[in-house]
Design a protein around this motif. Sequence first.
Motif, PDB file in Angstrom:
ATOM      1  N   ASP A 231      14.787  31.510 -24.875  1.00  0.00           N
ATOM      2  CA  ASP A 231      15.902  30.859 -25.574  1.00  0.00           C
ATOM      3  C   ASP A 231      15.590  30.427 -27.011  1.00  0.00           C
ATOM      4  OD1 ASP A 231      17.479  31.101 -23.270  1.00  0.00           O
ATOM      5  OD2 ASP A 231      16.773  29.178 -22.478  1.00  0.00           O
ATOM      6  N   LEU A 232      14.446  30.842 -27.559  1.00  0.00           N
ATOM      7  CA  LEU A 232      14.139  30.454 -28.941  1.00  0.00           C
ATOM      8  C   LEU A 232      14.958  31.243 -29.953  1.00  0.00           C
ATOM      9  CD1 LEU A 232      10.240  29.987 -29.000  1.00  0.00           C
ATOM     10  CD2 LEU A 232      12.027  28.275 -28.656  1.00  0.00           C
ATOM     11  N   TYR A 233      15.291  32.487 -29.622  1.00  0.00           N
ATOM     12  CA  TYR A 233      15.988  33.364 -30.573  1.00  0.00           C
ATOM     13  C   TYR A 233      17.231  33.975 -29.927  1.00  0.00           C
ATOM     14  CZ  TYR A 233      12.032  33.008 -33.765  1.00  0.00           C
ATOM     15  OH  TYR A 233      11.068  32.542 -34.626  1.00  0.00           O
ATOM     16  N   PRO A 234      18.329  33.204 -29.831  1.00  0.00           N
ATOM     17  CA  PRO A 234      19.575  33.773 -29.293  1.00  0.00           C
ATOM     18  C   PRO A 234      20.119  34.838 -30.243  1.00  0.00           C
ATOM     19  CG  PRO A 234      19.969  31.596 -30.227  1.00  0.00           C
ATOM     20  CD  PRO A 234      18.481  31.799 -30.232  1.00  0.00           C
ATOM     21  N   THR A 235      20.622  35.935 -29.696  1.00  0.00           N
ATOM     22  CA  THR A 235      21.094  37.043 -30.537  1.00  0.00           C
ATOM     23  C   THR A 235      22.615  37.201 -30.513  1.00  0.00           C
ATOM     24  OG1 THR A 235      20.728  38.570 -28.699  1.00  0.00           O
ATOM     25  CG2 THR A 235      18.943  38.333 -30.307  1.00  0.00           C
ATOM     26  N   THR A 236      23.297  36.327 -29.819  1.00  0.00           N
ATOM     27  CA  THR A 236      24.761  36.373 -29.812  1.00  0.00           C
ATOM     28  C   THR A 236      25.305  35.039 -30.315  1.00  0.00           C
ATOM     29  OG1 THR A 236      24.814  35.628 -27.499  1.00  0.00           O
ATOM     30  CG2 THR A 236      24.865  38.010 -27.906  1.00  0.00           C
ATOM     31  N   SER A 237      26.528  35.074 -30.802  1.00  0.00           N
ATOM     32  CA  SER A 237      27.163  33.872 -31.342  1.00  0.00           C
ATOM     33  C   SER A 237      28.205  33.333 -30.379  1.00  0.00           C
ATOM     34  CB  SER A 237      27.818  34.184 -32.690  1.00  0.00           C
ATOM     35  OG  SER A 237      26.853  34.523 -33.657  1.00  0.00           O
ATOM     36  N   GLU A 238      28.313  32.005 -30.360  1.00  0.00           N
ATOM     37  CA  GLU A 238      29.311  31.331 -29.527  1.00  0.00           C
ATOM     38  C   GLU A 238      30.037  30.292 -30.380  1.00  0.00           C
ATOM     39  OE1 GLU A 238      27.285  29.471 -26.302  1.00  0.00           O
ATOM     40  OE2 GLU A 238      26.239  31.293 -25.668  1.00  0.00           O
ATOM     41  N   ASP A 500      17.162  33.603 -40.850  1.00  0.00           N
ATOM     42  CA  ASP A 500      18.439  33.353 -40.180  1.00  0.00           C
ATOM     43  C   ASP A 500      19.645  33.735 -41.028  1.00  0.00           C
ATOM     44  OD1 ASP A 500      17.144  32.292 -37.905  1.00  0.00           O
ATOM     45  OD2 ASP A 500      16.929  30.349 -38.894  1.00  0.00           O
ATOM     46  N   LEU A 501      19.411  34.109 -42.273  1.00  0.00           N
ATOM     47  CA  LEU A 501      20.528  34.519 -43.122  1.00  0.00           C
ATOM     48  C   LEU A 501      21.280  35.696 -42.516  1.00  0.00           C
ATOM     49  CD1 LEU A 501      22.214  34.563 -45.730  1.00  0.00           C
ATOM     50  CD2 LEU A 501      20.446  36.042 -46.724  1.00  0.00           C
ATOM     51  N   LEU A 505      25.166  35.228 -41.682  1.00  0.00           N
ATOM     52  CA  LEU A 505      26.134  35.905 -42.548  1.00  0.00           C
ATOM     53  C   LEU A 505      26.992  36.885 -41.756  1.00  0.00           C
ATOM     54  CD1 LEU A 505      27.326  36.679 -45.301  1.00  0.00           C
ATOM     55  CD2 LEU A 505      25.399  38.264 -45.601  1.00  0.00           C
ATOM     56  N   LEU A 506      26.359  37.713 -40.941  1.00  0.00           N
ATOM     57  CA  LEU A 506      27.119  38.711 -40.179  1.00  0.00           C
ATOM     58  C   LEU A 506      28.094  38.046 -39.222  1.00  0.00           C
ATOM     59  CD1 LEU A 506      24.303  41.328 -39.490  1.00  0.00           C
ATOM     60  CD2 LEU A 506      26.191  41.506 -41.123  1.00  0.00           C
ATOM     61  N   ALA A 507      27.698  36.916 -38.651  1.00  0.00           N
ATOM     62  CA  ALA A 507      28.614  36.196 -37.758  1.00  0.00           C
ATOM     63  C   ALA A 507      29.831  35.678 -38.520  1.00  0.00           C
ATOM     64  CB  ALA A 507      27.878  35.043 -37.081  1.00  0.00           C
ATOM     65  N   GLN A 508      29.625  35.234 -39.759  1.00  0.00           N
ATOM     66  CA  GLN A 508      30.747  34.780 -40.579  1.00  0.00           C
ATOM     67  C   GLN A 508      31.709  35.929 -40.882  1.00  0.00           C
ATOM     68  OE1 GLN A 508      31.539  31.521 -41.796  1.00  0.00           O
ATOM     69  NE2 GLN A 508      30.066  31.098 -40.167  1.00  0.00           N
ATOM     70  N   LEU A 509      31.181  37.148 -40.921  1.00  0.00           N
ATOM     71  CA  LEU A 509      32.012  38.329 -41.172  1.00  0.00           C
ATOM     72  C   LEU A 509      32.551  38.935 -39.882  1.00  0.00           C
ATOM     73  CD1 LEU A 509      29.776  40.071 -43.887  1.00  0.00           C
ATOM     74  CD2 LEU A 509      31.504  38.284 -44.184  1.00  0.00           C
ATOM     75  N   GLN A 510      32.258  38.245 -38.769  1.00  0.00           N
ATOM     76  CA  GLN A 510      32.684  38.698 -37.432  1.00  0.00           C
ATOM     77  C   GLN A 510      32.134  40.081 -37.102  1.00  0.00           C
ATOM     78  OE1 GLN A 510      36.944  38.215 -36.975  1.00  0.00           O
ATOM     79  NE2 GLN A 510      36.893  36.062 -37.592  1.00  0.00           N
ATOM     80  N   LEU A 511      30.857  40.273 -37.478  1.00  0.00           N
ATOM     81  CA  LEU A 511      30.154  41.513 -37.187  1.00  0.00           C
ATOM     82  C   LEU A 511      29.015  41.238 -36.212  1.00  0.00           C
ATOM     83  CD1 LEU A 511      29.918  42.991 -40.810  1.00  0.00           C
ATOM     84  CD2 LEU A 511      31.453  43.738 -38.975  1.00  0.00           C
ATOM     85  N   ARG A 520      18.803  34.002 -36.259  1.00  0.00           N
ATOM     86  CA  ARG A 520      19.700  33.166 -35.453  1.00  0.00           C
ATOM     87  C   ARG A 520      20.925  32.758 -36.262  1.00  0.00           C
ATOM     88  NH1 ARG A 520      14.886  28.985 -34.872  1.00  0.00           N
ATOM     89  NH2 ARG A 520      15.125  29.343 -37.118  1.00  0.00           N
ATOM     90  N   ASP A 521      22.071  32.755 -35.624  1.00  0.00           N
ATOM     91  CA  ASP A 521      23.301  32.277 -36.250  1.00  0.00           C
ATOM     92  C   ASP A 521      23.271  30.753 -36.236  1.00  0.00           C
ATOM     93  OD1 ASP A 521      25.810  31.604 -37.092  1.00  0.00           O
ATOM     94  OD2 ASP A 521      26.874  32.523 -35.414  1.00  0.00           O
ATOM     95  N   VAL A 522      22.993  30.180 -37.385  1.00  0.00           N
ATOM     96  CA  VAL A 522      22.809  28.728 -37.489  1.00  0.00           C
ATOM     97  C   VAL A 522      24.098  27.972 -37.199  1.00  0.00           C
ATOM     98  CG1 VAL A 522      22.133  26.876 -39.084  1.00  0.00           C
ATOM     99  CG2 VAL A 522      20.952  29.075 -39.150  1.00  0.00           C
ATOM    100  N   LEU A 523      25.254  28.619 -37.417  1.00  0.00           N
ATOM    101  CA  LEU A 523      26.549  27.962 -37.206  1.00  0.00           C
ATOM    102  C   LEU A 523      27.076  28.145 -35.788  1.00  0.00           C
ATOM    103  CD1 LEU A 523      27.768  26.439 -39.633  1.00  0.00           C
ATOM    104  CD2 LEU A 523      26.327  28.325 -40.391  1.00  0.00           C
ATOM    105  N   SER A 524      26.304  28.803 -34.930  1.00  0.00           N
ATOM    106  CA  SER A 524      26.750  29.114 -33.574  1.00  0.00           C
ATOM    107  C   SER A 524      26.383  28.005 -32.587  1.00  0.00           C
ATOM    108  CB  SER A 524      26.116  30.430 -33.109  1.00  0.00           C
ATOM    109  OG  SER A 524      26.333  30.638 -31.735  1.00  0.00           O
ATOM    110  N   ALA A 525      27.221  27.853 -31.576  1.00  0.00           N
ATOM    111  CA  ALA A 525      26.909  26.902 -30.518  1.00  0.00           C
ATOM    112  C   ALA A 525      25.709  27.359 -29.694  1.00  0.00           C
ATOM    113  CB  ALA A 525      28.129  26.724 -29.607  1.00  0.00           C
ATOM    114  N   SER A 526      25.352  28.640 -29.789  1.00  0.00           N
ATOM    115  CA  SER A 526      24.196  29.158 -29.057  1.00  0.00           C
ATOM    116  C   SER A 526      22.874  28.740 -29.697  1.00  0.00           C
ATOM    117  CB  SER A 526      24.259  30.686 -28.968  1.00  0.00           C
ATOM    118  OG  SER A 526      24.195  31.267 -30.263  1.00  0.00           O
ATOM    119  N   TYR A 527      22.945  28.230 -30.927  1.00  0.00           N
ATOM    120  CA  TYR A 527      21.731  27.779 -31.611  1.00  0.00           C
ATOM    121  C   TYR A 527      21.453  26.334 -31.189  1.00  0.00           C
ATOM    122  CZ  TYR A 527      18.429  26.981 -35.465  1.00  0.00           C
ATOM    123  OH  TYR A 527      17.312  26.690 -36.209  1.00  0.00           O
TER     124      TYR A 527
END
Length: 590
Positions: A231-238, A500-501, A505-511, A520-527
């Motif tokens: 769980d140190l490096y989640p690869t999906t965004s929530e 983590d950039l 960034l890609l999560a912000q672009l919905q990619l 890691r997506d720093v803005l994600s609930a999975s982080y």
Amino acid sequence: MTLILFIIAKVIFMLLNYSDHPFTAGDMISVICHGLSLDLSTALYFLILPFFITLISMWWSHLQLQAVLNIYYAIIAFMLMSAFIADTSLYPFWGFKLDASCLQYLETPTEVRASVSGFYMTVRLILLIAGSYAIYRLYKAISLWTKAPSQRRSATISNLLFIPLFIIGIRGGLDESTTNIGQVYFSQNQFLNHSAVNPVFSFLSSFEKTASNIVDYDFFSQHECDALMKDLYPTTSEATDTLLTTTRPDIVIVLMESAGDIFEKVMPHLRRLKKEGIDFTACYGNTWRTDRGTVCTYSGYPSFPTSSVMKMPKKTNHLPGIASSLREAGYQTSYLYGGDINFTNMRSFLVTTGWEKLTWKADYSNEDQNSAKWGVRDDITFNTLYEQIAAIDTTADHQRQLFGFSTLSSHEPWDVPLKRLDQEIPNAFYYLDTCIGDFIDKLKQLPQWKNLLIIFLPDHSIDYGHYTEALQERNKIPMVWTGGAVKAPRQVTKLCNQTDLAATLLAQLQLPHDQYRWSRDVLSASYRYPFAVHNYNNGFTVADSTGFIAFDLESNRLVTNGSGEASRLVRMGKAILQATTADLKVMGTK
């Protein structure tokens, strides 16, 4: 005599670095005493050939033996003096002892010369020649033993008895561990530890850990390592928090050479942008050199203590890249660098990770190319970037653009056209900041500003003053998102890394960003577990909510213990190093 030369070299090394690393006379004595074991082992290596030639000379007093020794002495004299000069000269820039990584930069001597003046190089060349000759004369004065025929047998036998002592001395004793750099570490002051290390031994022993090799780190069983990495490096965004007004902005990523947060006081325009845009207040650099930091930023891939991924084309061919991900989403990509884009295999990395159009030093006039030691100075390249952005089509359905840009002026020898501050290093960052301010002010007047996202972050920070790898603040870096595409000013306070950039960034672009396994997506609930790691030459640091630790891999001990859970952080840092290295090793082999 060799042992005495090593001791003299230590004293000179410490004295010439005194201004940045003050010490006492007692510290110098401690350095000499603790370094003796490594000095003795290294000296014994050099004594092997003269020892055996001496044995032969007892039975065969031929002049060729002395000639062989003279050639050997000349080589050793040159080697020793080269090591002493290189070690003392490079330490203020690198902050670690001489090792084989310096050879990689000889592939591009023009870039090496750009860091120092001609006078600097001339002085060291003269010292090299004079010092080598002086050491050679000292060795040459040692004549071969001559023995009467009646004494040959007994003298030979008595000398052969020294061979076990040679082996034990070179090996460093009879224990399981053999001679190593860590054995001379004795202080919490890394400068004193580094001073105790023999530069010749450091250089020769590092060949197995050069940047093009991958060092194995087998701290744990695979099962234990996997458990520590869970769980140190989640690869999906929530439920990712949204920072932008659009999922398809035109994007500019500016890698600011060496611009760690320790220089924030002399960068008022960057401070202003932090207030106007998105300020990631707890971001940390992953590494300590440009080739590593560029990979960390654009591929979301980790750094390593001794290996440079950029120098491994077979590996970079398999890396993900922000540019390649955005090309798949319909973006055009271009990269700008005012220096030699072939330096440290940069071109290969950029091309294979998705950058289509490359603009570099060779694309400028001779006058611009010579405007700074490293190439085209920053005010000129910032203007190029401005012109590229101004050329973007502003129609609603235009093809989106991604621009990458590496600055270069805030780098030794700090030769910038603006002289506003007395100290040359802060002045270079003040100049960079002035370029940033002018660039942003002009962009705000363009219609392209409305759909623009500009990301500023450095490739790495540097040692400066008392800021060394032992301090957490040394590797704190700014990451600022600005432009008309930013929804509103805000601070993101979670601990994170420059790696983590990519995912953020890609999560912000919905990619999707699942291929960026170490981002890691720093803005994600999975982080859920914010932390930051950093690697430097033969060491690593880890920071989380419990504090900060710095761990030295040579001596296998903590350099800084700033956490109530230091043991856990060390284990986590080792697990990350083991897992990421294993990932690098298998990359491209399947």
